[in-house]
Design an enzyme around this catalytic site. Structure first.
Site, PDB file in Angstrom:
ATOM      1  N   VAL A   1       0.841  -1.197   0.000  1.00  0.00           N
ATOM      2  CA  VAL A   1       0.000   0.000   0.000  1.00  0.00           C
ATOM      3  C   VAL A   1       0.877   1.249   0.000  1.00  0.00           C
ATOM      4  CG1 VAL A   1      -1.822   1.269   1.169  1.00  0.00           C
ATOM      5  CG2 VAL A   1      -1.819  -1.238   1.226  1.00  0.00           C
ATOM      6  N   LYS A   2       0.683   2.064  -1.009  1.00  0.00           N
ATOM      7  CA  LYS A   2       1.479   3.280  -1.173  1.00  0.00           C
ATOM      8  C   LYS A   2       0.758   4.433  -0.475  1.00  0.00           C
ATOM      9  CE  LYS A   2       4.185   5.233  -4.997  1.00  0.00           C
ATOM     10  NZ  LYS A   2       4.272   5.253  -6.478  1.00  0.00           N
ATOM     11  N   ILE A   3       1.470   5.105   0.400  1.00  0.00           N
ATOM     12  CA  ILE A   3       0.872   6.148   1.245  1.00  0.00           C
ATOM     13  C   ILE A   3       1.741   7.407   1.209  1.00  0.00           C
ATOM     14  CG2 ILE A   3       0.348   6.761   3.648  1.00  0.00           C
ATOM     15  CD1 ILE A   3      -0.633   3.958   4.075  1.00  0.00           C
TER      16      ILE A   3
END
Length: 214
Positions: free
Chosen positions: A82-84
């Site tokens: 998950v890219k945050i």
């Protein structure tokens, strides 16, 4: 150093993955939008093509929204990361979901302090952006070098993904500086295996062989 492919183009991924060069894939909302396809379908298809991590970015701006999206994304495939974004809300989300075993890639990192905060929050990966730093006259290589030193000093397991790669020089230098990963656009990959002397050498071999056969 690992190579991630920075694209959502399925044909690009198939072509370069066939060479054994793709250790993972990174995407972002801009890259996905270019494909004009359903976000979930694209991500799931990519996850089925490559064995390594595939970064899919949240779109919420608040921590609660990011956490909710992250949990949903994590269900799509075993190799989802998950890219945050590197914000206060992003750090809060990373701190929460990393404790749940969800892998994260904190993006838009432009300083050692940001990278250190992300690592302390539990980020699996951090993505410093080389090209964008150079656009404002900042030494991007110094950032990679210093991040490597800080992460090693304190024995963080967080890996450095050198992002915003714009040419062969970027790839070679970050490899020299000890970045764990370079995420490379599909248009840049052929430049890694090409060289004018290689091309001219092959051309000469072909001419010599043709002359020999006569």
């Amino acid at each position: 150093m690992k190579f991630f492919l920075d694209t959502a183009n399925i044909e690009e991924i198939k072509r370069i993955n066939a060479l054994g060069l793709v250790d993972g894939v990174t995407t972002n909302p801009t890259i996905i939008a270019r494909e004009g396809r359903d976000f979930e379908k694209v991500i799931k298809e990519i996850c089925g093509l490559v064995e390594g991590p595939v970064s899919a970015e949240v779109t919420a701006a608040d921590a609660e929204g990011m956490i909710k999206e992250a949990r949903e994304l994590n269900q799509w495939a075993e190799n989802i990361v998950v890219k945050i974004p590197m914000t206060e809300a992003g750090l809060k989300a990373v701190n929460t979901i990393s404790k749940e075993g969800i892998k994260t890639n904190v993006t838009l990192v432009f300083s050692v302090a940001q990278g250190l905060m992300a690592a302390k929050a539990g980020a699996t990966y951090i993505s410093p952006f080389l090209g964008r730093l150079e656009d404002i006259g900042t030494d991007s290589y110094e950032l990679i070098k210093n991040l490597r030193t800080v992460l090693d000093n304190y024995k963080f397991k967080t890996e450095i993904i050198s992002a915003s790669i714009r040419g062969l020089g970027h790839v070679e230098k970050v490899a020299e500086l000890g970045a764990d990963i370079a995420t490379i656009p599909g248009t840049i990959f052929p430049k890694l295996w090409s060289h004018p002397l290689t091309d001219s050498g092959i051309e000469q071999f072909e001419k010599d062989w043709a002359a020999y056969q006569k």
